[in-house]
Write a protein that holds these residues in place. Structure first.
Motif, short mmCIF file in Angstrom:
data_model
loop_
_atom_site.label_atom_id
_atom_site.label_comp_id
_atom_site.label_asym_id
_atom_site.label_seq_id
_atom_site.Cartn_x
_atom_site.Cartn_y
_atom_site.Cartn_z
N ARG A 55 0.82 -1.21 0.00
CA ARG A 55 0.00 0.00 0.00
C ARG A 55 0.85 1.27 0.00
N LEU A 56 2.01 1.22 0.64
CA LEU A 56 2.92 2.36 0.60
C LEU A 56 3.47 2.59 -0.80
N GLN A 57 3.63 1.52 -1.56
CA GLN A 57 4.21 1.61 -2.90
C GLN A 57 3.17 1.89 -3.98
N SER A 58 1.89 1.75 -3.66
CA SER A 58 0.83 1.95 -4.64
C SER A 58 0.80 3.40 -5.13
N SER A 59 0.55 3.58 -6.42
CA SER A 59 0.45 4.94 -6.98
C SER A 59 -0.76 5.68 -6.45
N ALA A 60 -1.76 4.96 -5.95
CA ALA A 60 -2.96 5.58 -5.39
C ALA A 60 -2.71 6.18 -4.02
N GLY A 61 -1.62 5.80 -3.37
CA GLY A 61 -1.32 6.30 -2.04
C GLY A 61 -1.73 5.32 -0.96
N PHE A 62 -1.11 5.46 0.20
CA PHE A 62 -1.31 4.50 1.29
C PHE A 62 -2.75 4.48 1.79
N LYS A 63 -3.30 5.65 2.09
CA LYS A 63 -4.66 5.71 2.64
C LYS A 63 -5.70 5.25 1.63
N SER A 64 -5.54 5.69 0.37
CA SER A 64 -6.51 5.31 -0.66
C SER A 64 -6.47 3.82 -0.96
N SER A 65 -5.36 3.19 -0.67
CA SER A 65 -5.22 1.76 -0.93
C SER A 65 -5.66 0.90 0.25
N GLY A 66 -6.11 1.55 1.33
CA GLY A 66 -6.63 0.79 2.47
C GLY A 66 -6.01 1.12 3.80
N GLY A 67 -4.87 1.85 3.81
CA GLY A 67 -4.24 2.21 5.07
C GLY A 67 -3.92 1.00 5.92
N PHE A 68 -4.29 1.08 7.19
CA PHE A 68 -4.01 -0.01 8.12
C PHE A 68 -5.19 -0.96 8.29
N ALA A 69 -6.22 -0.79 7.47
CA ALA A 69 -7.41 -1.64 7.59
C ALA A 69 -7.21 -2.96 6.84
N ARG A 70 -7.78 -4.00 7.39
CA ARG A 70 -7.83 -5.32 6.74
C ARG A 70 -6.46 -5.74 6.18
N SER B 80 -5.55 -7.49 -4.38
CA SER B 80 -6.45 -7.64 -3.24
C SER B 80 -6.00 -6.75 -2.09
N GLN B 81 -4.70 -6.68 -1.84
CA GLN B 81 -4.17 -5.86 -0.76
C GLN B 81 -4.45 -4.38 -0.97
N ALA B 82 -4.44 -3.93 -2.21
CA ALA B 82 -4.57 -2.50 -2.51
C ALA B 82 -6.00 -2.07 -2.79
N CYS B 83 -6.98 -2.96 -2.61
CA CYS B 83 -8.39 -2.61 -2.79
C CYS B 83 -8.98 -2.15 -1.46
N PRO B 84 -9.34 -0.87 -1.30
CA PRO B 84 -9.86 -0.39 -0.03
C PRO B 84 -11.33 -0.74 0.15
N GLY B 85 -11.76 -0.70 1.40
CA GLY B 85 -13.19 -0.83 1.71
C GLY B 85 -13.64 -2.26 1.87
N ALA B 86 -14.74 -2.41 2.60
CA ALA B 86 -15.29 -3.74 2.86
C ALA B 86 -15.89 -4.37 1.62
N ALA B 87 -16.27 -3.53 0.63
CA ALA B 87 -16.92 -4.04 -0.57
C ALA B 87 -15.92 -4.41 -1.67
N ALA B 88 -14.64 -4.39 -1.34
CA ALA B 88 -13.63 -4.74 -2.33
C ALA B 88 -13.82 -6.19 -2.78
N PRO B 89 -13.49 -6.51 -4.03
CA PRO B 89 -13.69 -7.87 -4.52
C PRO B 89 -12.83 -8.88 -3.78
N SER B 90 -13.30 -10.10 -3.72
CA SER B 90 -12.53 -11.19 -3.11
C SER B 90 -11.36 -11.54 -4.03
#
Length: 280
Positions: free
Chosen positions: A34-49, A117-127
């Motif tokens: 998530r730190l390396q994602s171009s979307a940014g750490f928080k947008s990629s999910g931060g410390f969640a899940r 999968s790691q970089a998809c934020p939110g509970a509704a992210a695909p499996s």
């Protein structure tokens, strides 16, 4: 001297080592991605899940690590016999590189699904299964090998540093102790070798992550490693090239101890070898 394991022993010990690392240290890998994602750490999910994407990692870790060590041990035994004592480090470099190329054929599809999968934020992210289906629908089987070249390019220098350094540390420590090393000592050598190699190759890992996360027909689609590294440097400077440095080095340092320690312990169990035997 270390015992020469059979192919089956290498396969079992490598599989156990891969599973131990992936299950115990997966959250650090997620943070690094998530730190390396171009979307940014928080947008990629931060410390969640932080365990999102664990499924494909677990499914792939055993065959990947087993294939790696089976290849490494087979090639290194033959290469050492040909190279002799003087050129033994080169034999380890060649064996590690051959093993990485072989294991990448199984590693890359797993990495693509895991990192998306790691970089998809939110509970509704695909499996992970949904990520797999989406990749196949968008690009076919080729989509599962996105980042193959960048992964190989990252893994070859990493392996060329890590394994010869691990072997060198073991040999030096063994000469000083005048006996075969115990599992904790082998694990300590693996931790040092892994941490050094991880730090040096972080920019290549950044490029690999961004290429794998890019979707078909997105701005990052089709980019090569050099182009990605240039873009990251223009955007974020040296700091961007070493994004995720701390979790990557921490993960692989601790992971090196777990990985090589588990490998040696499993190999010892499988072969019935007794550690601590004094050399003549």
């Amino acid at each position: 001297m270390d015992p020469k394991p059979s192919y089956l022993t290498s396969l079992i010990a490598g599989a156990a080592a891969g599973l131990a690392v992936d299950i115990s240290l997966f959250p650090l890998d997620t943070i690094k991605t998530r730190l390396q994602s171009s979307a940014g750490f928080k947008s990629s999910g931060g410390f969640a899940r932080l365990y999102r994407g664990l499924g494909p990692a677990v499914v792939g870790s055993a065959p990947i690590a087993g294939l790696f060590f089976c290849t490494y041990d087979a090639v290194s035994q033959r290469a050492e016999a040909l190279a002799g004592e003087r050129y033994r480090p080169l034999a380890h470099v060649g064996a590690a590189c051959a093993a990485e190329v072989a294991s990448c054929l199984a590693k890359v599809p797993t990495e693509v699904v895991k990192q998306r999968s790691q970089a998809c934020p939110g509970a509704a992210a695909p499996s992970p299964l949904g990520v797999l289906r989406a990749a196949l629908a968008a690009e076919g089987p080729r989509g599962l090998y996105r980042g193959l070249a960048s992964t190989v390019l990252r893994e070859l220098p990493f392996a060329a540093l890590q394994f010869p350094l691990w072997e060198l540390l073991k040999a030096s420590w063994r000469r000083r102790r005048r006996r075969d090393l115990g599992v904790p000592e082998v694990a300590a050598c693996g931790a040092v070798a892994g941490g050094v190699s991880a730090g040096v190759t972080t920019p290549l890992d950044v490029a690999k992550t961004r290429i794998m996360l890019a979707k078909a027909r997105s701005p990052g689609d089709g980019l090569k490693v050099r182009a990605v590294l240039r873009a990251v440097y223009r955007e974020l400077g040296v700091r961007g090239l070493f994004a995720g440095f701390v979790p990557r080095v921490t993960w692989i340092t601790v992971g090196g101890a777990v990985f090589f320690g588990t490998y040696e312990a499993t190999k010892t169990y499988c072969t019935g070898y007794s550690w601590g035997r004094r050399e003549a």
